[in-house]
Design an enzyme around this catalytic site. Structure first.
Site, PDB file in Angstrom:
ATOM      1  N   ARG A 180     -18.317  34.174  20.602  1.00  0.00           N
ATOM      2  CA  ARG A 180     -19.574  34.912  20.788  1.00  0.00           C
ATOM      3  C   ARG A 180     -20.677  34.183  20.030  1.00  0.00           C
ATOM      4  O   ARG A 180     -21.195  34.679  19.028  1.00  0.00           O
ATOM      5  CB  ARG A 180     -19.426  36.358  20.298  1.00  0.00           C
ATOM      6  CG  ARG A 180     -18.229  37.116  20.838  1.00  0.00           C
ATOM      7  CD  ARG A 180     -18.234  37.372  22.315  1.00  0.00           C
ATOM      8  NE  ARG A 180     -19.091  38.405  22.815  1.00  0.00           N
ATOM      9  CZ  ARG A 180     -18.792  39.699  22.881  1.00  0.00           C
ATOM     10  NH1 ARG A 180     -17.677  40.147  22.400  1.00  0.00           N
ATOM     11  NH2 ARG A 180     -19.623  40.555  23.444  1.00  0.00           N
ATOM     12  N   GLN A 220     -23.529  32.048  25.471  1.00  0.00           N
ATOM     13  CA  GLN A 220     -23.963  33.336  26.034  1.00  0.00           C
ATOM     14  C   GLN A 220     -23.803  33.407  27.549  1.00  0.00           C
ATOM     15  O   GLN A 220     -23.453  34.446  28.085  1.00  0.00           O
ATOM     16  CB  GLN A 220     -25.407  33.631  25.638  1.00  0.00           C
ATOM     17  CG  GLN A 220     -25.480  34.369  24.323  1.00  0.00           C
ATOM     18  CD  GLN A 220     -26.887  34.631  23.853  1.00  0.00           C
ATOM     19  OE1 GLN A 220     -27.850  34.159  24.453  1.00  0.00           O
ATOM     20  NE2 GLN A 220     -27.013  35.360  22.775  1.00  0.00           N
ATOM     21  N   ASP A 270     -20.379  34.610  28.538  1.00  0.00           N
ATOM     22  CA  ASP A 270     -19.877  35.792  27.835  1.00  0.00           C
ATOM     23  C   ASP A 270     -19.568  36.919  28.827  1.00  0.00           C
ATOM     24  O   ASP A 270     -20.354  37.851  29.022  1.00  0.00           O
ATOM     25  CB  ASP A 270     -20.930  36.223  26.802  1.00  0.00           C
ATOM     26  CG  ASP A 270     -20.420  37.311  25.888  1.00  0.00           C
ATOM     27  OD1 ASP A 270     -19.330  37.851  26.157  1.00  0.00           O
ATOM     28  OD2 ASP A 270     -21.114  37.629  24.917  1.00  0.00           O
ATOM     29  N   SER A 311     -19.561  40.543  27.558  1.00  0.00           N
ATOM     30  CA  SER A 311     -20.877  41.204  27.515  1.00  0.00           C
ATOM     31  C   SER A 311     -21.325  41.624  28.911  1.00  0.00           C
ATOM     32  O   SER A 311     -21.871  42.718  29.088  1.00  0.00           O
ATOM     33  CB  SER A 311     -21.926  40.273  26.897  1.00  0.00           C
ATOM     34  OG  SER A 311     -21.714  40.152  25.514  1.00  0.00           O
ATOM     35  N   TYR A 367     -18.417  40.497  15.106  1.00  0.00           N
ATOM     36  CA  TYR A 367     -17.636  41.666  15.520  1.00  0.00           C
ATOM     37  C   TYR A 367     -17.484  42.640  14.364  1.00  0.00           C
ATOM     38  O   TYR A 367     -17.521  42.234  13.199  1.00  0.00           O
ATOM     39  CB  TYR A 367     -16.231  41.237  15.947  1.00  0.00           C
ATOM     40  CG  TYR A 367     -16.143  40.756  17.366  1.00  0.00           C
ATOM     41  CD1 TYR A 367     -16.404  41.605  18.428  1.00  0.00           C
ATOM     42  CD2 TYR A 367     -15.776  39.451  17.651  1.00  0.00           C
ATOM     43  CE1 TYR A 367     -16.311  41.167  19.726  1.00  0.00           C
ATOM     44  CE2 TYR A 367     -15.677  39.001  18.952  1.00  0.00           C
ATOM     45  CZ  TYR A 367     -15.940  39.867  19.987  1.00  0.00           C
ATOM     46  OH  TYR A 367     -15.843  39.438  21.281  1.00  0.00           O
TER      47      TYR A 367
HETATM   48  P1  NAD Z   1     -16.964  45.613  20.841  1.00  0.00           P
HETATM   49  O1  NAD Z   1     -16.788  45.988  22.271  1.00  0.00           O
HETATM   50  O2  NAD Z   1     -15.887  44.874  20.148  1.00  0.00           O
HETATM   51  O3  NAD Z   1     -17.229  46.956  20.010  1.00  0.00           O
HETATM   52  C1  NAD Z   1     -18.193  47.905  20.428  1.00  0.00           C
HETATM   53  C2  NAD Z   1     -18.910  48.455  19.242  1.00  0.00           C
HETATM   54  O4  NAD Z   1     -18.051  49.309  18.482  1.00  0.00           O
HETATM   55  C3  NAD Z   1     -19.426  47.402  18.257  1.00  0.00           C
HETATM   56  O5  NAD Z   1     -20.828  47.458  18.181  1.00  0.00           O
HETATM   57  C4  NAD Z   1     -18.762  47.795  16.945  1.00  0.00           C
HETATM   58  O6  NAD Z   1     -19.592  47.551  15.826  1.00  0.00           O
HETATM   59  C5  NAD Z   1     -18.520  49.268  17.170  1.00  0.00           C
HETATM   60  N1  NAD Z   1     -17.570  49.897  16.238  1.00  0.00           N
HETATM   61  C6  NAD Z   1     -16.460  49.395  15.647  1.00  0.00           C
HETATM   62  N2  NAD Z   1     -15.908  50.290  14.803  1.00  0.00           N
HETATM   63  C7  NAD Z   1     -16.684  51.402  14.883  1.00  0.00           C
HETATM   64  C8  NAD Z   1     -16.647  52.674  14.259  1.00  0.00           C
HETATM   65  N3  NAD Z   1     -15.711  52.995  13.361  1.00  0.00           N
HETATM   66  N4  NAD Z   1     -17.609  53.576  14.585  1.00  0.00           N
HETATM   67  C9  NAD Z   1     -18.580  53.281  15.492  1.00  0.00           C
HETATM   68  N5  NAD Z   1     -18.667  52.090  16.105  1.00  0.00           N
HETATM   69  C10 NAD Z   1     -17.741  51.161  15.805  1.00  0.00           C
HETATM   70  O7  NAD Z   1     -18.307  44.837  20.599  1.00  0.00           O
HETATM   71  P2  NAD Z   1     -19.258  44.054  21.625  1.00  0.00           P
HETATM   72  O8  NAD Z   1     -20.182  45.024  22.236  1.00  0.00           O
HETATM   73  O9  NAD Z   1     -18.424  43.236  22.549  1.00  0.00           O
HETATM   74  O10 NAD Z   1     -20.049  43.079  20.673  1.00  0.00           O
HETATM   75  C11 NAD Z   1     -20.316  43.390  19.361  1.00  0.00           C
HETATM   76  C12 NAD Z   1     -21.270  42.399  18.804  1.00  0.00           C
HETATM   77  O11 NAD Z   1     -20.848  41.056  18.979  1.00  0.00           O
HETATM   78  C13 NAD Z   1     -22.643  42.379  19.440  1.00  0.00           C
HETATM   79  O12 NAD Z   1     -23.428  43.462  19.292  1.00  0.00           O
HETATM   80  C14 NAD Z   1     -23.162  41.111  18.767  1.00  0.00           C
HETATM   81  O13 NAD Z   1     -23.454  41.292  17.443  1.00  0.00           O
HETATM   82  C15 NAD Z   1     -21.969  40.238  18.922  1.00  0.00           C
HETATM   83  N6  NAD Z   1     -22.209  39.460  20.126  1.00  0.00           N
HETATM   84  C16 NAD Z   1     -22.802  38.241  19.989  1.00  0.00           C
HETATM   85  C17 NAD Z   1     -23.066  37.494  21.118  1.00  0.00           C
HETATM   86  C18 NAD Z   1     -23.694  36.140  21.002  1.00  0.00           C
HETATM   87  O14 NAD Z   1     -24.203  35.788  20.008  1.00  0.00           O
HETATM   88  N7  NAD Z   1     -23.637  35.358  22.019  1.00  0.00           N
HETATM   89  C19 NAD Z   1     -22.760  37.954  22.368  1.00  0.00           C
HETATM   90  C20 NAD Z   1     -22.181  39.224  22.489  1.00  0.00           C
HETATM   91  C21 NAD Z   1     -21.905  39.945  21.351  1.00  0.00           C
END
Ligand code: NAD
Length: 387
Positions: free
Chosen positions: A128, A133, A136, A139, A234
């Site tokens: 990530r 991106q 991804d 996403s 993450y």
């Molecule tokens: P995910 O599907 O793994 O998790 C979903 C959400 O659940 C996350 O936001 C996480 O913080 C949250 N979570 C975990 N434990 C929790 C709890 N106890 N209570 C409430 N929420 C909780 O995550 P995702 O949506 O695939 O991605 C997360 C992050 O990864 C993004 O927001 C970003 O920071 C990063 N990301 C970066 C890129 C990039 O730079 N290219 C791309 C995609 C995502």
């Protein structure tokens, strides 16, 4: 290269790995594209559209798998009901497979691909990072799931979402609570706002607060963990103490909300349990929970993956593969993601992947007869969640 697009066999799957527009782009670069008859039907793309884009339609999976040097697929290879054989065994020895491999659920598929010296890339393992991106797919699919989760809730809720001031009186807006504001959660917030709901959200990663506010939702204030996320962005699995406090904060919100969309996940682990059966009783009758973590064990104790259950007048939807309910755009976005990985891994006519690239290397699970990803090797050794 000779590139194959098989028909997806997984139950309920409607997506296809590449759409006709992607085929045209590959044909322009002198690749030969084979499409299994009916591969795009579930996503409303007919065989003739693929033919018009320059692909050749092939009957049945055996000849397609056998002749393609590289396969673009959505799901991991699985037992093919009609053939009585595992799709992995049909993949050409030394070939390339690009798809969602979910190794925790498909250890057998990963082992078969390794034994056939297949170079297999798993879209969940794309790092990530900013440079990746465009690849991804997690996403892309989470964006669709977050959008669709809100529509499912709106469909079932015995209320309207927007504030209406009418001659027949004022209808207050629905209250939506989004737990976990990653990609899916943020899209759920945006969709619920567009429908006119009052939205609040929580996520333990500190960076999320501003993102939630920028969408016009309020952030539920609670004590934040000190060490919330990994270097990759993450969330980490939170301590029992933190989850206990979080559940208290959630409990205080539940009597006031109409819809809860739960999206909390921790990569590679069971989703955190945030709403117990007892807590469900705090919701008003008619309320809806859509649990987007259903396939990872669920954020709600009463969730049943793939089903909608009613408990104490509350409907709990264990959402599974929502992107397959929007297959045109899901296939379009997914196809763009896998193509970007393909162009990076096989630059300018290369026939073997550039394993020096960190994104290519990060996404590669099997190569040269070995499982090359250490974490996946561990998962297979532990036999975790084998089918
Ligand atoms: P995910 O599907 O793994 O998790 C979903 C959400 O659940 C996350 O936001 C996480 O913080 C949250 N979570 C975990 N434990 C929790 C709890 N106890 N209570 C409430 N929420 C909780 O995550 P995702 O949506 O695939 O991605 C997360 C992050 O990864 C993004 O927001 C970003 O920071 C990063 N990301 C970066 C890129 C990039 O730079 N290219 C791309 C995609 C995502």
């Amino acid at each position: 290269m000779k590139i194959g697009i098989p028909r997806e066999m997984a139950q309920g799957e409607t997506r296809v790995a590449l759409i006709p527009a992607h085929v045209s782009a590959l044909v322009r670069q002198n690749h030969e594209i084979l499409v299994e008859r009916g591969a795009g039907t579930g996503a409303s793309f007919g065989d003739e559209e693929y033919e018009n884009s320059g692909a050749r339609i092939v009957d049945g999976p055996e000849s397609l798998y056998g002749s393609a040097e590289l396969l673009f697929k959505v799901n991991a290879p699985a037992q093919h009901a009609a053939l009585g054989r595992h799709e992995g065994e049909l993949v050409r020895e030394g070939g390339v497979y690009i798809g969602f491999l979910s190794p925790m659920l498909n250890g057998d598929a990963v082992r078969i691909l390794a034994s056939r010296k297949v170079t297999a890339f798993s879209m969940e393992y794309i790092p990530r990072i900013t440079r990746a991106q465009g690849m991804d797919a997690l996403s892309s699919m989470a964006t669709i799931a977050g959008y669709k989760a809100v529509l499912l809730a709106a469909e079932r809720l015995p209320k309207m979402f927007p504030l209406l001031m009418t001659a027949a009186g004022t209808v207050p807006p629905a209250n939506v609570f989004v737990l976990g504001a990653g990609v899916a959660g943020l899209q759920a917030i945006a969709t619920a706002k567009r429908l006119g709901a009052r939205v609040e959200a929580f996520d333990p990663r500190p960076a999320v607060k501003e993102q939630v506010k920028s969408l016009g939702a309020s952030f539920v204030e609670m004590e934040m963990p000190e060490d919330a996320e990994t270097a990759g962005g993450y969330a980490k699995m939170q301590s029992e103490e933190f989850i206990r406090k979080e559940m208290e904060a959630i409990s205080s919100r539940l009597p006031k909300v109409d819809v809860v969309i739960t999206t909390a996940q921790v990569f590679g682990m069971r989703a955190p349990l945030l709403i117990t059966g007892e807590m469900v009783k705090l919701l008003r009758r008619g309320s809806i929970i859509v649990d987007l973590a259903a396939e990872q064990g669920g954020n709600c104790e009463l969730t049943e993956a793939g089903a909608a259950v009613e408990k104490e007048g509350v409907t709990i939807i264990g959402a599974v593969n929502l992107p397959a309910t929007v297959p045109v755009h899901a296939s379009q976005m997914y196809g763009k993601n896998v193509l970007d990985l393909f162009y990076l891994a096989f630059p300018k006519g290369a026939t073997s992947p550039d394993m020096e690239d960190e994104v290519v290397k990060g996404a590669c699970l099997t190569h040269g007869g070995e499982v090359v990803n250490e974490r996946v090797r561990q998962i297979l050794a532990e036999g975790a969640m084998e089918k």
